[in-house]
Design an enzyme around this catalytic site. Sequence first.
Site, PDB file in Angstrom:
ATOM      1  N   LYS A 121       0.838  -1.194   0.000  1.00 27.56           N
ATOM      2  CA  LYS A 121       0.000   0.000   0.000  1.00 27.56           C
ATOM      3  C   LYS A 121       0.875   1.248   0.000  1.00 27.56           C
ATOM      4  O   LYS A 121       0.695   2.153  -0.800  1.00 27.56           O
ATOM      5  CB  LYS A 121      -0.907  -0.023   1.234  1.00 27.56           C
ATOM      6  CG  LYS A 121      -1.774   1.209   1.364  1.00 27.56           C
ATOM      7  CD  LYS A 121      -2.741   1.119   2.521  1.00 27.56           C
ATOM      8  CE  LYS A 121      -3.400   2.476   2.744  1.00 27.56           C
ATOM      9  NZ  LYS A 121      -4.366   2.492   3.826  1.00 27.56           N
ATOM     10  N   GLU A 146      10.438  -4.779   4.416  1.00 23.94           N
ATOM     11  CA  GLU A 146      10.459  -6.185   3.999  1.00 23.94           C
ATOM     12  C   GLU A 146      10.171  -6.306   2.513  1.00 23.94           C
ATOM     13  O   GLU A 146      10.866  -7.011   1.770  1.00 23.94           O
ATOM     14  CB  GLU A 146       9.395  -6.990   4.771  1.00 23.94           C
ATOM     15  CG  GLU A 146       9.680  -7.197   6.240  1.00 23.94           C
ATOM     16  CD  GLU A 146       9.146  -6.068   7.118  1.00 23.94           C
ATOM     17  OE1 GLU A 146       8.908  -4.951   6.596  1.00 23.94           O
ATOM     18  OE2 GLU A 146       8.982  -6.308   8.334  1.00 23.94           O
ATOM     19  N   GLY A 154      -4.789  -1.671   5.013  1.00 23.16           N
ATOM     20  CA  GLY A 154      -4.045  -2.833   4.529  1.00 23.16           C
ATOM     21  C   GLY A 154      -4.751  -4.146   4.833  1.00 23.16           C
ATOM     22  O   GLY A 154      -4.879  -5.028   3.982  1.00 23.16           O
ATOM     23  N   ARG A 155      -5.254  -4.276   6.064  1.00 23.63           N
ATOM     24  CA  ARG A 155      -5.878  -5.550   6.461  1.00 23.63           C
ATOM     25  C   ARG A 155      -7.287  -5.707   5.889  1.00 23.63           C
ATOM     26  O   ARG A 155      -7.947  -6.707   6.137  1.00 23.63           O
ATOM     27  CB  ARG A 155      -5.866  -5.676   7.983  1.00 23.63           C
ATOM     28  CG  ARG A 155      -6.466  -4.496   8.718  1.00 23.63           C
ATOM     29  CD  ARG A 155      -6.094  -4.506  10.198  1.00 23.63           C
ATOM     30  NE  ARG A 155      -6.571  -3.332  10.921  1.00 23.63           N
ATOM     31  CZ  ARG A 155      -5.894  -2.192  11.020  1.00 23.63           C
ATOM     32  NH1 ARG A 155      -4.739  -2.050  10.423  1.00 23.63           N
ATOM     33  NH2 ARG A 155      -6.385  -1.181  11.713  1.00 23.63           N
ATOM     34  N   GLU A 211      -4.822  -6.134  14.853  1.00 26.87           N
ATOM     35  CA  GLU A 211      -4.286  -4.836  14.430  1.00 26.87           C
ATOM     36  C   GLU A 211      -5.409  -3.785  14.503  1.00 26.87           C
ATOM     37  O   GLU A 211      -5.156  -2.602  14.719  1.00 26.87           O
ATOM     38  CB  GLU A 211      -3.703  -4.913  13.008  1.00 26.87           C
ATOM     39  CG  GLU A 211      -2.659  -3.838  12.729  1.00 26.87           C
ATOM     40  CD  GLU A 211      -1.940  -4.017  11.396  1.00 26.87           C
ATOM     41  OE1 GLU A 211      -2.579  -3.887  10.333  1.00 26.87           O
ATOM     42  OE2 GLU A 211      -0.721  -4.287  11.404  1.00 26.87           O
ATOM     43  N   HIS A 241      -6.355 -32.708  18.382  1.00 26.29           N
ATOM     44  CA  HIS A 241      -5.278 -33.556  18.896  1.00 26.29           C
ATOM     45  C   HIS A 241      -4.126 -32.724  19.428  1.00 26.29           C
ATOM     46  O   HIS A 241      -3.014 -33.231  19.584  1.00 26.29           O
ATOM     47  CB  HIS A 241      -4.801 -34.497  17.789  1.00 26.29           C
ATOM     48  CG  HIS A 241      -5.907 -35.409  17.326  1.00 26.29           C
ATOM     49  ND1 HIS A 241      -6.179 -36.607  17.947  1.00 26.29           N
ATOM     50  CD2 HIS A 241      -6.841 -35.259  16.362  1.00 26.29           C
ATOM     51  CE1 HIS A 241      -7.233 -37.173  17.352  1.00 26.29           C
ATOM     52  NE2 HIS A 241      -7.652 -36.366  16.395  1.00 26.29           N
ATOM     53  N   LYS A 258       9.486  -0.595  14.080  1.00 26.72           N
ATOM     54  CA  LYS A 258      10.085  -0.317  12.757  1.00 26.72           C
ATOM     55  C   LYS A 258      11.192   0.720  12.882  1.00 26.72           C
ATOM     56  O   LYS A 258      12.282   0.574  12.346  1.00 26.72           O
ATOM     57  CB  LYS A 258       9.028   0.220  11.788  1.00 26.72           C
ATOM     58  CG  LYS A 258       7.992  -0.782  11.328  1.00 26.72           C
ATOM     59  CD  LYS A 258       7.072  -0.111  10.290  1.00 26.72           C
ATOM     60  CE  LYS A 258       5.830  -0.908  10.026  1.00 26.72           C
ATOM     61  NZ  LYS A 258       4.861  -0.226   9.179  1.00 26.72           N
TER      62      LYS A 258
HETATM   63  O1  F6P Z   1       3.275  -2.748   9.721  1.00 24.96           O
HETATM   64  C1  F6P Z   1       1.907  -2.964   9.602  1.00 24.96           C
HETATM   65  C2  F6P Z   1       1.427  -2.656   8.238  1.00 24.96           C
HETATM   66  O2  F6P Z   1       1.393  -1.302   8.033  1.00 24.96           O
HETATM   67  C3  F6P Z   1       0.065  -3.283   7.983  1.00 24.96           C
HETATM   68  O3  F6P Z   1      -0.977  -2.524   8.462  1.00 24.96           O
HETATM   69  C4  F6P Z   1       0.087  -3.462   6.508  1.00 24.96           C
HETATM   70  O4  F6P Z   1      -0.886  -4.363   6.080  1.00 24.96           O
HETATM   71  C5  F6P Z   1       1.497  -3.960   6.310  1.00 24.96           C
HETATM   72  O5  F6P Z   1       2.259  -3.230   7.241  1.00 24.96           O
HETATM   73  C6  F6P Z   1       2.071  -3.800   4.939  1.00 24.96           C
HETATM   74  O6  F6P Z   1       2.048  -2.474   4.517  1.00 24.96           O
HETATM   75  P1  F6P Z   1       2.211  -2.081   3.005  1.00 24.96           P
HETATM   76  O7  F6P Z   1       1.108  -2.717   2.226  1.00 24.96           O
HETATM   77  O8  F6P Z   1       2.172  -0.597   2.973  1.00 24.96           O
HETATM   78  O9  F6P Z   1       3.548  -2.612   2.531  1.00 24.96           O
END
Ligand code: F6P
Length: 556
Positions: free
Chosen positions: A210, A216, A275-276, A361, A392, A520
């Site tokens: 987003k 990452e 995002g979620r 979140e 189990h 972060k």
């Molecule tokens: O660190 C949390 C977050 O901001 C989430 O809310 C989001 O879904 C995820 O990181 C990834 O963010 P992006 O889509 O901006 O890479």
Amino acid sequence: MSGSGPVDPTTTGAWAQLARIADGYDLDLRRQLRDDPAWVPHQTLRAGELFVDLSKNLFDDGVDATLLRLADEVGVAARRDAMFAGEHINVTEDRAVLHTALRLPAEASLEVDGQQVVADVHEVLRRVYAFAERVRSGDWTGVTGERIETVVNIGIGGSDLGPVMAYEALEPYRHDGLTCRFISNIDPTDAAQKLAGLNPETTLFIVSSKTFGTLETLTNARLCKAWLLEHLPAGSDPAAAVAQHFVAVSTALDKVAEFGIDTDNAFGFWDWVGGRYSLDSAIGLSLVIAIGPAHFAELLAGFHAMDEHFRTAPAASNVPLKMGLLNVWYTNFLGAHTHAVLPYSQLLHRFPAYLQQLTMESNGKSVRWDGSPVGYDTGEIFWGEPGTNGQHAFYQLIHQGTRLVPADFIAFARPAYPLVDEHDGERVDVHELLLANFFAQTQALAFGKTPDELRAEGVAEELVPARTFPGNRPTTSIMAPALTPSVLGQLVALYEHITFVQGAVWGIDSFDQWGVELGKQLAQQLRPAVGGDAAVAAQKDPSTQSLIGYYQENRA
Ligand code: F6P
């Protein structure tokens, strides 16, 4: 929504009444179901194709009515309507919250902040569908002219969990010649393992972010770009290779361009999609390629059906409203801390992980949306595994432990794979074995097994305590005809709205996520120290210094 602040739910009459009821509450589910023939029909609700049995929850007509009164007193319906109308209910980020607009039909209309939302949504969908068709048909090729066989989605959090969960859930709907892989973790193992064995000529990367600023995702995207350029046949033009093998999904198209991806091959969405809550935006591109536009459209229709139910069903039969309120009842009045989600469907094996981001979140907050501290618990720790595997493993604690764990059981009438176990002259439908377990578990949890029943079975007296099941362990059973794209959409939207209801009662902003930021920032600050900068390390606390020291001694 800016005019009035959130209601402190503890100041309402309904909250006080619930506290009085909860004091010494000793509802007996055996009696409840036996003595009130109207109870099960009254608490069995339908929403879209979902058949939802609330009757094995620890509540009664009095609690039910008081919870609905609580929703009234804190203004859940007004806040829901504000969300659907595009008001800026994400107060701390001053944004509308309009994931529901992602699944409005093309003929609907909604203008928010001067934007024709529905037209924009359908324009992006049209581009996503057209691109997906090109990949599926082989019209879109890699730089050497090979058709795409593997799609790698690079993203994390909401840019990963939804696509992965739905890709797994809708496995029977996938295109035969295409597979997806998902790289999310900054642990280099993830990229290394997911790239292993791939043919660069037939691989398409989707960089999903987003913000297009996530460490990452950008790191993994660079690793994948380097891998692609290194492994393509010699002589491939790097710019053409990136153009054919990399596309992006983001709200930040300027950053996409900076990364070197042609914005003609980028698919946008908007800041009003959290995002979620973004699975049904262009973030679902890998899924669209895998299952095809028609099935994705069915998924969206399923989401929309649940939106309409939530928006219009009367409170007494409004499933997300009632499930959200029950969660408040368990959390704030009966002392539950966690909530299990137990799909009796192997295809939903990533559903609990998906719900963890959605719910935790969203609702793991300690202040209300005006900044005032909450004086009550918020959020629930969501967790789960598919049945029967969980039986189990951890069901022991749910059946006989000291903690209250409300649990949602999910199952489907029709199996994706109708296998039959033939043995000793018998033919056993294996899906029936699965469902027998599904029905048995909620029965065992609700009604337990008494000492007298054990004695009647001849159990030795000294073993009676260990073998007694107290019962009165609350469950909700959710069933649907089959795990179709539409039903998956209905299920996800159900949990989105349950999460909304809880956040509305608690008066919190369920749409920001400031709690992820500090870690972060610190990781960025610590990176030089990890890399050996002693001056930076020396500024850190003794525990962190000691841990970094251990790393450095052992890395070599
Ligand atoms: O660190 C949390 C977050 O901001 C989430 O809310 C989001 O879904 C995820 O990181 C990834 O963010 P992006 O889509 O901006 O890479």
